[in-house]
Write an enzyme that holds these catalytic residues in place. Structure first.
Site, PDB file in Angstrom:
ATOM      1  N   TYR A 155      -0.570  -5.878  16.805  1.00  0.00           N
ATOM      2  CA  TYR A 155      -0.808  -5.031  15.487  1.00  0.00           C
ATOM      3  C   TYR A 155      -2.012  -4.364  15.722  1.00  0.00           C
ATOM      4  CZ  TYR A 155      -1.255  -4.161  10.374  1.00  0.00           C
ATOM      5  OH  TYR A 155      -1.211  -3.282   9.293  1.00  0.00           O
TER       6      TYR A 155
ATOM      7  N   LYS B 118      -2.785  -0.252  16.124  1.00  0.00           N
ATOM      8  CA  LYS B 118      -3.586   0.390  15.019  1.00  0.00           C
ATOM      9  C   LYS B 118      -4.797   1.136  15.619  1.00  0.00           C
ATOM     10  CE  LYS B 118      -1.196  -0.709  11.517  1.00  0.00           C
ATOM     11  NZ  LYS B 118      -0.797   0.409  10.669  1.00  0.00           N
TER      12      LYS B 118
ATOM     13  N   SER C  20      -5.764   0.072  10.445  1.00  0.00           N
ATOM     14  CA  SER C  20      -6.403  -1.334   9.897  1.00  0.00           C
ATOM     15  C   SER C  20      -7.694  -1.551  10.404  1.00  0.00           C
ATOM     16  CB  SER C  20      -5.379  -2.517  10.579  1.00  0.00           C
ATOM     17  OG  SER C  20      -5.919  -3.826  10.034  1.00  0.00           O
TER      18      SER C  20
ATOM     19  N   ILE D 258       0.800  -1.295   0.012  1.00  0.00           N
ATOM     20  CA  ILE D 258      -0.108  -0.064  -0.052  1.00  0.00           C
ATOM     21  C   ILE D 258       1.053   1.181  -0.136  1.00  0.00           C
ATOM     22  CG2 ILE D 258      -1.531   1.470   1.396  1.00  0.00           C
ATOM     23  CD1 ILE D 258      -2.888  -1.311   2.348  1.00  0.00           C
TER      24      ILE D 258
ATOM     25  N   THR E 159      -1.398  -7.685  -0.185  1.00  0.00           N
ATOM     26  CA  THR E 159       0.292  -7.156  -0.263  1.00  0.00           C
ATOM     27  C   THR E 159       1.042  -8.160   0.277  1.00  0.00           C
ATOM     28  OG1 THR E 159      -0.048  -6.462   1.856  1.00  0.00           O
ATOM     29  CG2 THR E 159      -0.925  -4.908   0.087  1.00  0.00           C
TER      30      THR E 159
END
Length: 315
Positions: A200, A204, A174, A54, A235
């Site tokens: 993660y 986020k 996210s 991204i 990705t």
């Protein structure tokens, strides 16, 4: 956007799969006006984590609109490949490579001091370690990369952004953040069994909490601060860090360019979007979907105090 279309859009968003997949993007894009060619001519943009995925797609989208783009990477080889790909797709594009590790305060300070001017800052760099790791500064890696590094970099670049006629900052979050509350009581993930995907998602969530805080902090300078999530995009990061998820959802994943669309739109659309909000597919979205993730003003203040202290900023 018509009333019926807005209802369908909201339903797709709440059901997750149709809203986050390429189906949601293809449904929504039909009502979007195109961004004007040359709308970013004369403007300088910094994109972190721009070597792949991204970040690279964002840099390409900004270059197509005429921006001078700085690719901020940790791996110079990936940065060079991304630069060459963008230059081939956009003849005449001005693209630089700069090395910076967002998890290192020294690296961030060195990078910020090297910039001459800035109009657009996109915080996209991300990590998803499988085990808890601490940086050279003594901070948990995902927290340092997703929260402390962007916070420090933005504040150091504040004077350069303030000198722009239309400065904008975008935090790439996210949709996974919806599953987590703001862990102001344990921002470094010291308690409990460490899981990379949870770390993660927690950080986020913190990025989304940062957007209105930074928006207020920089309001007098006219700096717009936005958070967004790209949906589910195919990705290298997703394939490498979440192979099971990638196998199950590959048929429905967006391209990196589709995931990056809202980042480019937030950077280029006029008039500027309202600062401090959370976006997905060019529409402001709620920051909470579950009753268990709500935060108190005290938790937000504790998170802000801890984070600013960790990077040596006055709150």
């Amino acid at each position: 956007m018509s009333g019926l279309f807005r209802v369908l859009d909201t339903v797709a968003d709440r059901l997750v799969v149709p809203g986050y997949s390429k189906l949601g993007f293809q449904l929504r894009r039909r009502g979007w006006p195109p961004l004007l060619p040359g709308s970013l001519r004369g403007r300088k943009a910094v994109v972190t984590g721009a070597g792949t995925g991204i970040g690279k797609a964002t840099a390409l989208g900004l270059a197509r609109l005429g921006a001078e783009v700085v690719l901020v990477v940790r791996d110079e080889r990936k940065g060079a490949a991304a630069r060459d790909e963008i230059a081939a797709a956009v003849p005449g594009a001005v693209v630089e490579i700069r090395l910076c590790d967002l998890s290192s305060s020294e690296s961030v300070r060195r990078f910020a001091a090297s910039l001459d001017r800035l109009d657009i800052l996109v915080h996209n760099a991300g990590v998803l370690p499988q085990e808890r790791t601490e940086t050279e500064d003594g901070h948990e890696l995902t927290f340092a990369t997703h929260v402390l590094g962007p916070l420090l970099m933005t504040d150091l670049l504040r004077p350069k952004l303030a000198a722009s006629s239309d400065p904008r900052v975008v935090l790439v979050s996210s949709g996974g953040m919806y599953t987590q509350r703001l862990h102001a009581d344990d921002p470094e993930y010291r308690e409990g069994d460490y899981r990379g995907a949870t770390a993660y998602a927690r950080t986020k969530r913190m990025q989304v909490a940062l957007a209105p805080l930074l928006s207020e902090r920089y309001a007098q300078d006219g700096i717009g601060v936005h958070a967004m999530h790209p949906g589910w995009a195919d990705t290298p990061g997703v394939a490498g860090s979440l192979p099971g998820f990638h196998r199950l959802t590959r048929t429905f994943l967006r391209t990196a360019e589709e995931g990056a669309d809202t980042v480019v739109w937030l950077a280029a659309t006029t008039p500027a979007p309202r600062s401090g909000q959370f976006w997905h597919d060019r529409r402001a979205r709620p920051t909470h979907l579950l009753p268990t993730t709500g935060e108190t003003p005290e938790a937000i203040d504790a998170f802000w105090q801890y984070s600013t202290s960790a990077v040596g900023l006055l709150p």
